[in-house]
Every structure is written in C-alpha cells, then in structure tokens.
Design an enzyme around this catalytic site. Structure first.
Site, PDB file in Angstrom:
ATOM      1  N   LYS A  77       1.119  -1.307  -0.041  1.00  0.00           N
ATOM      2  CA  LYS A  77      -0.184  -0.055   0.186  1.00  0.00           C
ATOM      3  C   LYS A  77       0.905   1.185   0.109  1.00  0.00           C
ATOM      4  CE  LYS A  77      -2.660   0.254   3.397  1.00  0.00           C
ATOM      5  NZ  LYS A  77      -1.453   0.898   4.494  1.00  0.00           N
ATOM      6  N   THR A  79       3.868   1.548  -1.144  1.00  0.00           N
ATOM      7  CA  THR A  79       4.777   1.687  -2.291  1.00  0.00           C
ATOM      8  C   THR A  79       3.736   2.240  -3.155  1.00  0.00           C
ATOM      9  OG1 THR A  79       5.969  -0.353  -1.589  1.00  0.00           O
ATOM     10  CG2 THR A  79       5.664   0.155  -4.152  1.00  0.00           C
ATOM     11  N   ARG A 100       2.372   8.423   7.182  1.00  0.00           N
ATOM     12  CA  ARG A 100       2.574   8.116   8.437  1.00  0.00           C
ATOM     13  C   ARG A 100       4.102   7.670   8.622  1.00  0.00           C
ATOM     14  NH1 ARG A 100      -0.884   3.335  10.013  1.00  0.00           N
ATOM     15  NH2 ARG A 100      -0.161   2.742   7.989  1.00  0.00           N
ATOM     16  N   LYS A 111       7.677  -5.918   9.381  1.00  0.00           N
ATOM     17  CA  LYS A 111       7.948  -5.308   8.441  1.00  0.00           C
ATOM     18  C   LYS A 111       9.441  -4.941   7.758  1.00  0.00           C
ATOM     19  CE  LYS A 111       3.761  -2.777   8.320  1.00  0.00           C
ATOM     20  NZ  LYS A 111       3.190  -1.274   8.223  1.00  0.00           N
ATOM     21  N   ALA A 279      -3.437   1.410  12.939  1.00  0.00           N
ATOM     22  CA  ALA A 279      -5.055   1.270  12.321  1.00  0.00           C
ATOM     23  C   ALA A 279      -5.691   0.405  13.280  1.00  0.00           C
ATOM     24  CB  ALA A 279      -4.790   1.254  11.042  1.00  0.00           C
ATOM     25  N   PHE A 307      -3.607  -0.570   7.103  1.00  0.00           N
ATOM     26  CA  PHE A 307      -4.140  -1.601   6.884  1.00  0.00           C
ATOM     27  C   PHE A 307      -5.253  -1.754   5.960  1.00  0.00           C
ATOM     28  CE2 PHE A 307      -2.315  -2.498  11.456  1.00  0.00           C
ATOM     29  CZ  PHE A 307      -1.380  -3.230  10.874  1.00  0.00           C
ATOM     30  N   PHE A 387       3.421  -7.700  -8.775  1.00  0.00           N
ATOM     31  CA  PHE A 387       4.498  -8.395  -8.156  1.00  0.00           C
ATOM     32  C   PHE A 387       5.412  -8.940  -9.323  1.00  0.00           C
ATOM     33  CE2 PHE A 387       2.938  -7.236  -4.199  1.00  0.00           C
ATOM     34  CZ  PHE A 387       3.479  -7.655  -3.139  1.00  0.00           C
ATOM     35  N   TRP A 415       6.618  -0.798  -8.042  1.00  0.00           N
ATOM     36  CA  TRP A 415       7.745  -1.017  -7.568  1.00  0.00           C
ATOM     37  C   TRP A 415       8.842  -1.532  -8.435  1.00  0.00           C
ATOM     38  CZ3 TRP A 415      11.561  -4.393  -7.729  1.00  0.00           C
ATOM     39  CH2 TRP A 415      12.402  -4.973  -6.332  1.00  0.00           C
TER      40      TRP A 415
END
Length: 562
Positions: A77, A79, A100, A111, A279, A307, A387, A415
C-alpha cells in the site's frame, strides 16, 4: 535514479539514489526559507506559521489509498501511495505524498521498514525507518512524563483522590515488547512510590499520538491534552491530565514535533511524513496538519491509511475527514494477486503457482471493501499492484472482474518502474474523479448512541451478523454516556487480517458475531476506542524478528531494512 533491476533490494535501490537538497524540494513548493527548518541536508520541519499563512488558500484534492485485508503475501500500500504520487507529477499534476511515520516496533518486528519499496520509496529511507526527526520519541517522552506525574501525585498525598486501581493511563514504548503488557510498579518500600498494577502500550497506540495527529495548532494540542482521562477517583469520577496540571509540560515536549516533516521520494516528488497511529488499535492516519498543509501546496495529495479499508479507511472517513473537514476526491483500493489467492485459501509457499479458482475464491474480500466505500459515497478505483512473478492471466482476471462489477481498475507496476509504472492508475483516478458523483458523508451521525455506532461499523463495514457486548463493555457504555461522551465517534480496535474479529477467518466471512470486550475513553483525541477479540495494544515480536537481520556496515550504511 539508480539503474533499474529487479535483483536489487529496497535498501540497495535507496542507497544508490540521488536526493536533492531539501532546500530544492521546499523551493519546488514555493515555501519561503523562513517557513522551514533544516534537519540535516535532506529533511526539514515545516513551520506552523506556514499552516496559518495558507489558511485561506484553496485546497487541492485528497486521494486516499487503502487496501484489502493484509496478508503475509504483502499488498504494497505504501509503495502504491508513493508510486501514484510520482505518477501524478509525471502527467503534470503538482502532487505531494502524505504518509505516516514508521514505528520502530513493526519495523524491528515483521515489516523491516515502512517507507515504500523498489522505485517508489520516500527518502532518506534509512532515517525515516529509524529515528527520523524524533517525533515518536517526543510522544513517548510526553506519554511517560504524564505517567510519572500520576504516580508522583499519588505518592505526594493524592489530593485528587485517585484510585490506584482505576488508573487507565499506561506507559509507552516504541517497540513490540509483550513482557511489558502487564507489570507492577512502585515496589521496594514507601520511598519508591505506591505499588500498583500497570502496563505499557506501544507508543503509536498512545492517546497522545492520536491527539498529535488530530490537533491543528499548539492551542488545540494543549486543549486536547488537558482533556485526556488518566484515571478515576474513589467516587468513580474521571481525573484528567488537566486536573494534574500536566498539559503545559506535555505541550512543551511536543511543540517541535508538531511541525510536519518535509522529505522527498526517490523521483524527488515532495513528501510530508508526520504522525503514525496504528490502524488496528488507533485511528491509523497521518496528521491533519500534514494532509491539510499538503493540500494547500499542491494540486493533489496522495495519502494512505493503515491496513485494509475496514480499519484505516473507515477511520479516515469517519474520524479524520470529519474532524479535518476533508472531502476525499477518490479512494484507491490496493489488491494483489498473491494476497487475493491467500484469501482464497492458498498457502504462502504455493502462491507462485497459477491458480485462477483460488483467485476467484478470494475476490469477495475485495468486493466487501468496495461495498464499504460505496456506502460512504466516495468514488473508488482498484489498483492491481504488480509483483515481479505475477502471472498475467491472474492480473487480467482481477481487471476483468472489476470491469464486470462496474469498478474502474488499473494495473500498477510502481515497485519496478516507479512513477512510470503508475501513470495508467493516475489517469484512471483522474477520470473517476471527473466522471463519478462524490457524495461522501460519514457512515453515522454523532448523536447516535455508542452501541449503535459500534453496531453500524461492525455490520455495514465488516459484514457482521451481530455484536456481542461484554458486561464490562455494557457498563462502560452507560458510564461514558452519562459523562457526556456518547456523542464522540468510535475507533475500533480489531485484527487487521480479517473482516471479522478472528484473524484466521480470511476472505469474506459470513454469519459471525463481533465481541466487544471493553471500551476506552480517548476524550482528548475525541473518540471512544472499542476493543474487539484478542487485539493487543502492545504487540509482540515474531519468532524471528526482522531486527535479527539488521546491521550497519563499517562505512555507516544500514543493512537489512528491506
């Protein structure tokens, strides 16, 4: 920009990029030198005076990025948020990305970093993922200063008659540390304080973080801090930070942190990163100051909420947008082939295998989030985040499904290709904002009773059949209503992995009941927190934390931050 290759890690790409001096980024936005303060060569604090100077300036359009329920397969998200911002700039729209601040807890836990990825990152990535400009440390300090003042007040005679068994203010630490969830303080005799049970929340779950992100001035910050309920006295009346006289010192600790942080993306698109409430246990949005300031300085602001749409987007639309007077132009829902197949029952280690039936089984999760956004009246676009190993047939399946449902969608390869990989998505978002009606309004009115607000969210956003309140929650609803807090919005604390309150129920579960175990009054922030299921306000680390793979080279470069 570094030479593109799919074999490089996020941190390798970041370390090879060429940042512009932050003075250049401020200049792109027309910000006078007196209105920003450098924090090194590539970061700056924007003055609150600038926020006031631009108060009457017309605002740009806010585009919110959210996602389906997250899975271990990854959604990307942040990215997509960064890539979309870069893409808008590429097609001629002056754009700022508003994000954020990453918490060290999840960065060191699962992460490994939260600054986007590949060729869609915010820079300087290493500093943003670690201490940045110290904002979260300031919030930790303010939180714990208040905790110390509470215990000292009791030790020094307890003039406010605080019941030590009813202190609701916890200490905080910006790290996942399950051992601190429940502790005992004050041991060691009369000189060491009054013994009592206590606990830690992760800093991003502190009410001070929520206040920090909802306040629009130093005066507003101080007023909100004074209203925080920290305990109850022996007659069960609330005791606030203002009763302790603590709000001045807390505001002093936070005054510099309240200034938004200006940085840039890998393609030198301006980015404002400020605030970072979780969140799943808080309201999950960056600061109102950052979003509003960005909208004054640009045509389009691309921002995100934590999220899935059942958590971050719901709270953005019911809490942040309501308090900030923000009308989002569109919401982008990020979905991936991999995550949808996991929602369709495929194990993580089998996701690379073409499996259209599993993808079909996972689509109801995306459908529910789109249904939720439709109830808010906001135009929605699906971003199929590509991806590297995705099968084109599966990507096409999602796009065709969206077309059959009358939903605009576009593939995003941000990406691998940065802003260029998001241009189709950017044009699709612009088209939706121009062609579709925007009838945004919050899902509930503030005068609705607390239990009805909770039921509204659970049934209309999660798809629950009913809600079950514990005896403690029922008593708290009655108490909070009698104290005049019944007209506040609700902030749900729920697992991010499922639409339900059971993290194991993937896809689009049906005929489930949401259990509300207790409520917490965040009066300063301006909402009531409802805790569901087993959600924790102090997470734990996984079996092998990401921190175990982090290091620093002899040249001082970070390694292992993904």
């Amino acid at each position: 920009m570094p030479e593109k290759t799919s074999h490089k890690s996020d941190i390798e790409i970041a370390q090879e990029s060429k940042m512009l001096p932050i003075s250049h980024i401020a200049g792109l936005l027309g910000i006078d030198e007196e209105d920003w303060e450098p924090y090194g060569r590539y970061k700056a604090k924007l003055s609150l005076d600038l926020f006031q100077k631009l108060e009457t300036k017309q605002e740009g359009t806010v585009v919110l990025v959210t996602s389906i329920n997250p899975t271990p397969a990854g959604e990307g998200k942040s990215t997509v948020t960064v890539g979309l911002g870069q893409a808008f700039n590429r097609i001629g729209k002056q754009t700022i990305v508003a994000l954020r601040e990453p918490s060290l807890g999840p960065s060191m836990g699962i992460k490994g970093g939260a600054a986007g990825g590949g060729y869609s990152q915010v820079m300087p990535m290493e500093e943003i993922n670690l201490h940045f400009t110290g904002d979260i440390h300031a919030i930790t300090t303010a939180n714990n200063a208040l905790a110390a003042l509470i215990d000292n007040h009791i030790h020094q005679g307890n003039a406010l008659h605080i019941d030590p068994r009813k202190i609701v203010w916890k200490r905080a630490l910006d790290m996942n540390d399950r051992a601190l969830r429940r502790i005992v303080v004050g041991l060691g005799g009369p000189l060491q304080g009054v013994p009592r049970e206590d606990g830690f929340d992760i800093t991003v779950a502190s009410e001070i973080m929520a206040i920090f992100c909802l306040a629009v001035s130093v005066k507003d910050l101080k007023s909100r801090l004074s209203k925080m309920v920290v305990a109850y006295d022996y007659s069960d009346s609330p005791v606030t930070a203002g009763d302790l006289g603590a709000e001045g010192a807390l505001t002093l600790l936070l005054k510099d942190a309240l200034m938004p942080n200006l940085v840039q993306t890998l393609e030198n698109t301006p980015a404002i990163i400020h605030g970072g409430p979780f969140a799943n246990i808080a309201h999950g949005c960056n600061s109102i100051i950052a979003t509003k300031l960005a909208s004054k300085l640009s045509d389009i602001v691309v921002t995100e909420s934590g999220f899935g749409a059942d958590l971050g987007a719901e709270k953005f639309l019911n809490i942040k947008a309501r308090y900030g007077g923000i009308k989002p132009g569109a919401v982008v829902v990020v979905a991936t082939v991999r995550a949808l197949k996991m929602h369709g029952g495929v194990p993580k280690d089998e996701l690379s295998v073409l499996d259209l039936p599993a993808l079909k089984r996972g689509m109801p999760n995306l459908a529910k989030h789109l249904d939720t956004l439709k109830q808010f009246g906001v135009p929605a676009v699906v971003a199929v985040n590509r991806f590297v190993n995705d099968d084109q047939a599966e990507v096409d399946y999602i796009l065709e499904w969206c077309k059959s449902e009358g939903v605009q969608a576009a593939e995003a390869d941000v990406w691998a290709d940065g802003g260029a990989g998001g241009e189709e998505l950017a044009r699709t978002v612009l088209n939706v904002m121009e062609s579709e009606d925007n009838n945004y309004k919050p899902l509930y009115e503030l005068d609705m009773p607390l239990d009805e607000k909770i039921k509204t969210i659970c049934q209309r956003v999660y798809g629950a059949e009913d809600v079950q309140f514990s005896p403690k929650a029922i008593k708290q609803i009655e108490q909070f209503t009698s104290l005049g807090w019944g007209n506040l919005p609700v902030c749900m604390a729920k697992t991010q992995y499922s639409l339900s309150d059971d993290p194991k129920k993937l896809g689009r579960p049906e005929k489930f009941i949401v259990a509300i175990r207790e409520l917490r009054a965040s009066v300063g922030a301006g909402f009531i927190v409802a805790l569901t299921g087993d959600v924790m306000t102090m997470p734990g680390l996984p079996k092998r934390p990401a921190a175990m793979d982090m290091d620093v080279t002899e040249e001082g470069k970070a390694a292992g931050l993904f």
